[in-house]
Write an enzyme that holds these catalytic residues in place. Sequence first.
Site, PDB file in Angstrom:
ATOM      1  N   GLY A  26      -0.986  -1.189  -4.038  1.00 28.45           N
ATOM      2  CA  GLY A  26      -0.586  -1.909  -2.832  1.00 28.45           C
ATOM      3  C   GLY A  26       0.120  -1.042  -1.817  1.00 28.45           C
ATOM      4  O   GLY A  26       0.095  -1.333  -0.616  1.00 28.45           O
ATOM      5  N   GLU A  84      -2.637   0.405   0.105  1.00 30.93           N
ATOM      6  CA  GLU A  84      -3.230  -0.672   0.903  1.00 30.93           C
ATOM      7  C   GLU A  84      -2.396  -0.946   2.152  1.00 30.93           C
ATOM      8  O   GLU A  84      -2.930  -1.216   3.231  1.00 30.93           O
ATOM      9  CB  GLU A  84      -3.361  -1.942   0.053  1.00 30.93           C
ATOM     10  N   GLU A  92      -5.850   0.292  -9.428  1.00 33.89           N
ATOM     11  CA  GLU A  92      -5.811  -1.017 -10.083  1.00 33.89           C
ATOM     12  C   GLU A  92      -6.739  -1.146 -11.281  1.00 33.89           C
ATOM     13  O   GLU A  92      -6.441  -1.882 -12.234  1.00 33.89           O
ATOM     14  CB  GLU A  92      -6.136  -2.116  -9.059  1.00 33.89           C
ATOM     15  N   ALA A 113       2.484  -2.847  -6.607  1.00 34.15           N
ATOM     16  CA  ALA A 113       3.120  -4.106  -6.996  1.00 34.15           C
ATOM     17  C   ALA A 113       4.263  -3.862  -7.970  1.00 34.15           C
ATOM     18  O   ALA A 113       4.235  -2.915  -8.763  1.00 34.15           O
ATOM     19  CB  ALA A 113       2.087  -5.031  -7.629  1.00 34.15           C
TER      20      ALA A 113
END
Length: 329
Positions: free
Chosen positions: A176, A179, A199, A131
């Site tokens: 992310g 991911e 995270e 992010a």
Amino acid sequence: MAALVGRRTLMQALRLQKAERDIACRLAAASSCRRQYAFSVQISPSSRLNGHGGVTRHYSSDSKDDLRVRYLDGEDTGIVVIGINRPKAKNAISKNLVKMMFEAVEDIKKNNKVRSVILCSLVPGIFCAGADLKERAKMHQSEVGPFVSKARALITELGNLPTPTIAAIDGAALGGGLEMALACDIRIASNTAKMGLVETKLAIIPGAGGTQRLSRVIGVSLAKELIFAARVIDGTEACRLGLVSHSVEQNQSGDAAYLRALELAREINPQGPIAVRMAKLAINQGIEVDLSTGLAIEEACYAQVIPTKDRLEGLAAFKEKRRPQFKGE
């Protein structure tokens, strides 16, 4: 006992009906007319978008260079390369990048000429750093949830593309970024690439599918260990754990994983495109249900390839001892 068996049979039937509806919807999407976007031809400085022909599409945006999508041509027709290009932000996931990727995925989803997709970075040493925390810091608390939901929806859509997707990880894929790679069908990494769902270092958890997809890929216990400890591993270790399918030695130009992904896409390209799509659908849906229902899903997918012209072409080519020319029909 009879009631229990009856309920189980009913649940299996309902799951199969849902699977068949999904198959019908995705087949309709695959054959629907193609959505058009304005695009411009541009020569990219990166080898990932150079030397293979095709056009680069810049989706309308304030920062149009954040994402470059190239449809290769010639012998590589059918291969699409999605290149993330935010060098100053280490390819971090911003609102703008999410918007552009949604548009790109939608375009690919509606184009039945696409046979495989490579997701890569145009920034040396970085796949995606997760992010955009600088942007996130400026968000009001009420904005964070909706943004994460939109990012999650994007990664889900990436995973739901009907064609094979390959993540070429030539640099750091964190949070992310990993991911996003986990949503792809196949992951290839350079031996020096760094990967991790980190995270918990920020007192949050993976919010775009990481807790679910990582455990499905490498197993629950190992996924818990990596997530709880926010551990970062290299490409060699990722291959040992099964997180990536291949780990390749990085080269001087920093695109070894991309080149291996391109080789794999070229292996997929000549195969029957409808068959490949149906195989992906059967595997993806079947792995989520019991074996009996999974076999029924496979049967439903097989039924979709029987009336195709490609199947007849495959038989004719085998008889005539020549290479088949599949058209996706």
